[in-house]
Design an enzyme around this catalytic site. Structure first.
Site, mmCIF file in Angstrom:
data_model
loop_
_atom_site.group_PDB
_atom_site.id
_atom_site.type_symbol
_atom_site.label_atom_id
_atom_site.label_comp_id
_atom_site.label_asym_id
_atom_site.label_seq_id
_atom_site.Cartn_x
_atom_site.Cartn_y
_atom_site.Cartn_z
ATOM 1 N N GLU A 1 0.825 -1.131 0.134
ATOM 2 C CA GLU A 1 0.037 -0.112 0.203
ATOM 3 C C GLU A 1 0.687 1.150 0.078
ATOM 4 O O GLU A 1 1.853 1.270 0.628
ATOM 5 C CB GLU A 1 -0.794 -0.003 1.196
ATOM 6 C CG GLU A 1 -2.083 -0.840 1.217
ATOM 7 C CD GLU A 1 -3.108 -0.902 1.762
ATOM 8 O OE1 GLU A 1 -4.174 -1.229 1.842
ATOM 9 O OE2 GLU A 1 -2.951 -0.129 3.048
ATOM 10 N N CYS B 1 2.854 8.251 1.630
ATOM 11 C CA CYS B 1 3.667 7.503 2.568
ATOM 12 C C CYS B 1 3.751 6.301 1.830
ATOM 13 O O CYS B 1 2.866 5.570 1.409
ATOM 14 C CB CYS B 1 2.387 7.152 3.699
ATOM 15 S SG CYS B 1 2.880 6.064 4.835
ATOM 16 N N CYS C 1 6.543 -7.252 7.156
ATOM 17 C CA CYS C 1 7.731 -6.887 8.240
ATOM 18 C C CYS C 1 8.123 -7.907 9.022
ATOM 19 O O CYS C 1 7.405 -8.521 9.793
ATOM 20 C CB CYS C 1 7.334 -5.483 9.030
ATOM 21 S SG CYS C 1 8.618 -5.045 9.679
ATOM 22 N N CYS D 1 6.285 -5.688 15.718
ATOM 23 C CA CYS D 1 5.518 -5.102 16.660
ATOM 24 C C CYS D 1 4.049 -5.422 17.015
ATOM 25 O O CYS D 1 3.379 -5.567 15.877
ATOM 26 C CB CYS D 1 5.526 -3.500 16.285
ATOM 27 S SG CYS D 1 7.301 -3.069 16.026
ATOM 28 N N CYS E 1 0.991 -3.589 15.460
ATOM 29 C CA CYS E 1 1.010 -3.252 13.930
ATOM 30 C C CYS E 1 0.543 -4.269 13.051
ATOM 31 O O CYS E 1 1.036 -5.479 13.270
ATOM 32 C CB CYS E 1 2.572 -2.880 13.522
ATOM 33 S SG CYS E 1 2.822 -2.611 11.912
ATOM 34 N N CYS F 1 -1.392 4.814 10.473
ATOM 35 C CA CYS F 1 -0.194 3.984 10.694
ATOM 36 C C CYS F 1 -0.524 2.594 11.353
ATOM 37 O O CYS F 1 -1.239 2.366 12.228
ATOM 38 C CB CYS F 1 0.597 4.771 11.888
ATOM 39 S SG CYS F 1 1.212 6.255 11.217
HETATM 40 N N1 SAH Z 1 8.781 0.097 10.273
HETATM 41 C C1 SAH Z 1 9.095 1.471 10.622
HETATM 42 C C2 SAH Z 1 8.154 2.434 9.736
HETATM 43 C C3 SAH Z 1 6.746 1.849 9.525
HETATM 44 S S1 SAH Z 1 5.391 1.885 10.736
HETATM 45 C C4 SAH Z 1 8.845 1.786 11.967
HETATM 46 O O1 SAH Z 1 8.288 0.999 12.889
HETATM 47 O O2 SAH Z 1 9.162 2.887 12.572
HETATM 48 C C5 SAH Z 1 5.271 3.711 11.156
HETATM 49 C C6 SAH Z 1 4.959 4.080 12.413
HETATM 50 O O3 SAH Z 1 3.767 3.711 12.763
HETATM 51 C C7 SAH Z 1 5.803 3.797 13.663
HETATM 52 O O4 SAH Z 1 6.154 4.515 14.409
HETATM 53 C C8 SAH Z 1 4.958 2.626 14.263
HETATM 54 O O5 SAH Z 1 5.466 2.192 15.445
HETATM 55 C C9 SAH Z 1 3.702 3.160 13.905
HETATM 56 N N2 SAH Z 1 2.321 2.333 14.191
HETATM 57 C C10 SAH Z 1 2.402 0.982 13.874
HETATM 58 N N3 SAH Z 1 1.486 0.563 14.080
HETATM 59 C C11 SAH Z 1 0.348 1.368 14.582
HETATM 60 C C12 SAH Z 1 -0.819 1.414 15.229
HETATM 61 N N4 SAH Z 1 -1.460 0.436 15.072
HETATM 62 N N5 SAH Z 1 -1.374 2.516 15.740
HETATM 63 C C13 SAH Z 1 -0.367 3.528 15.709
HETATM 64 N N6 SAH Z 1 0.899 3.637 15.330
HETATM 65 C C14 SAH Z 1 1.447 2.467 14.714
HETATM 66 FE FE1 SF4 Z 2 7.505 -3.414 10.881
HETATM 67 FE FE2 SF4 Z 2 5.094 -2.356 11.913
HETATM 68 FE FE3 SF4 Z 2 7.102 -2.619 13.668
HETATM 69 FE FE4 SF4 Z 2 7.374 -0.885 11.870
HETATM 70 S S1 SF4 Z 2 5.590 -0.921 13.520
HETATM 71 S S2 SF4 Z 2 8.933 -2.137 12.297
HETATM 72 S S3 SF4 Z 2 6.123 -1.754 10.036
HETATM 73 S S4 SF4 Z 2 6.188 -4.327 12.487
#
Ligand code: SAH
Ligand code: SF4
Length: 381
Positions: free
Chosen positions: A108, A121, A128, A132, A135, A370
């Site tokens: 996306e 974006c 990934c 996390c 996410c 995000c």
């Molecule tokens: N992998 C990178 C960039 C992609 S995620 C990273 O983790 O930084 C971009 C941002 O969205 C990151 O700060 C991540 O922690 C945040 N993010 C991911 N899932 C989220 C969610 N469910 N709610 C709010 N922020 C989220």
């Molecule tokens: Fe990967 Fe999502 Fe963690 Fe970013 S926030 S490093 S996209 S798992």
């Protein structure tokens, strides 16, 4: 599915992707083909300024002779991701593109337009590996890295959408955009905050950044490009040592090793101490601040004691904290912090002299916030 994919060929050497080349690489190729480097500049303008998708769409002229176009057509791969679906947010400011890659995987890319800013974006990987817990991309696991060309194609797609809609303004004309400036809108900002961890795919991401920064093409300013990392400490050091003039955002989410590792499994590999040492190396080497991202989860990491721990951790470092109220994802049960908790968190940071913002919740109704990208659709592919 094409016939090609049903009957695998005996592994021919893949053709280099046209969008994976910098202008310098194009020029070297032109010379290799016994053509002039100026031919390379002309084809570059066709691709990045005029939106032409393949040599067949380009009109031959003195600086773009037929034999150069023929070689470019025959020897390079011009495939682009196709738009499998476009979704628009109800407020009209966000458009999400589900792009199908040549191998069928889907990623996306999101176009955000608000307060006079146009931001793409972009994704850096399919899925990934970092896992996390909150996410959606992390919940789907790692599939593969994107190539430079697949990253550039996302940026180019958004730039093309903006160029195409500039002349038919009503298609995107929210009242606040019904100004003359709207007609001259072009893509100005990129954030690597789509699917994937950009510093896990460092080379392809940096190469793509070199392509989109080229002043004879998309001409994105380095100061308008942000890479967000989960905290890949060696990648942060490399950014500093290579003196890359882009912005860096580091996803923190927890201010102690234990609290962070509970949300960000990658923190077990790159421990908080090591991460902060890499961040200090970055800020001292480049003299730039770092943006720290903090997903605010009610009752989990949004209390005043956590805010004080963040303040202590970042003391003396040029930093700004971006607070992101949790976006809901299927695989995680947490809830976003309430606005009052977010404000209290900010107050603690402000008292310690640390600036912060609470990220606007954009595109939530189309799951383009995000961490919500592409997961259901990826499962369909
Ligand atoms: N992998 C990178 C960039 C992609 S995620 C990273 O983790 O930084 C971009 C941002 O969205 C990151 O700060 C991540 O922690 C945040 N993010 C991911 N899932 C989220 C969610 N469910 N709610 C709010 N922020 C989220
Ligand atoms: Fe990967 Fe999502 Fe963690 Fe970013 S926030 S490093 S996209 S798992």
């Amino acid at each position: 599915m094409s016939a090609d994919s049903a009957a695998p060929a005996p592994n021919p050497a893949p053709r280099p992707a046209a969008l994976g080349l910098t202008r310098a690489e194009w020029r070297a190729l032109a010379v290799e083909w016994d053509c002039s480097p100026r031919h390379a500049d002309s084809i570059w303008a066709e691709i990045y300024l005029r939106g032409r998708r393949a040599p067949a769409d380009m009109t031959a002229h003195d600086l773009l002779p037929p034999r150069f176009l023929a070689r470019a057509a025959a020897e390079l791969d011009w495939t682009r991701p196709t738009v499998a679906r476009e979704t628009r947010s109800s407020d009209g400011f966000t458009r999400k593109y589900l792009l199908a890659l040549a191998d069928g995987h889907r990623i996306e890319t999101v176009l955000m337009r608000y307060q006079g800013r146009t931001t793409a974006c972009v994704s850096s990987q399919v899925g990934c590996a970092m896992g996390c817990v909150f996410c959606a991309t992390g919940q789907m696991g790692y599939v593969r890295h994107l190539t430079t060309a697949e990253i550039v194609a996302q940026v180019l797609h958004v730039a093309d959408v903006l160029r195409d809609t500039a002349s038919d303004a009503p298609a995107l004309a929210e009242p606040s955009h019904a100004s003359p400036h709207h007609r001259h809108e072009r893509l100005r900002n990129i954030v690597f905050m789509g699917m994937g961890e950009p510093l896990h795919n460092y080379d392809a991401v940096m190469h793509a950044i070199d392509v989109v920064r080229d002043s004879a093409g998309l001409a994105l300013a380095a100061q308008k490009i942000s890479v967000s990392t989960v905290g890949v400490a060696p990648g942060i050091r490399r950014l500093a040592d290579e003196r890359r003039p882009i912005h860096l955002a580091v996803s923190l989410h927890g201010a102690t090793q234990e609290e962070r590792a509970a949300l960000v499994p990658a923190a077990r590999k790159w421990k908080l101490d090591e991460l902060m040492a890499a961040c200090r190396h970055y800020t001292t080497t480049l003299g730039r601040r770092i943006f720290f991202e903090w997903t605010l989860i009610e009752g989990q990491n949004d209390g005043p004691e956590q805010a004080r721990a963040v303040a202590a951790l970042l003391q003396g470092m040029p930093a700004q904290v971006n607070l992101i109220p949790l976006n809901l994802t299927g695989g995680y049960g947490g809830a976003p912090s309430r606005p009052a908790a977010a404000r209290a968190f900010q107050d603690v940071l402000a008292a310690a002299g640390i600036p912060s913002t609470v990220r606007q919740r954009r595109g939530i109704d189309i799951a383009a916030g995000c961490g919500q990208l592409a997961v259901a659709e990826a499962a369909l592919s």
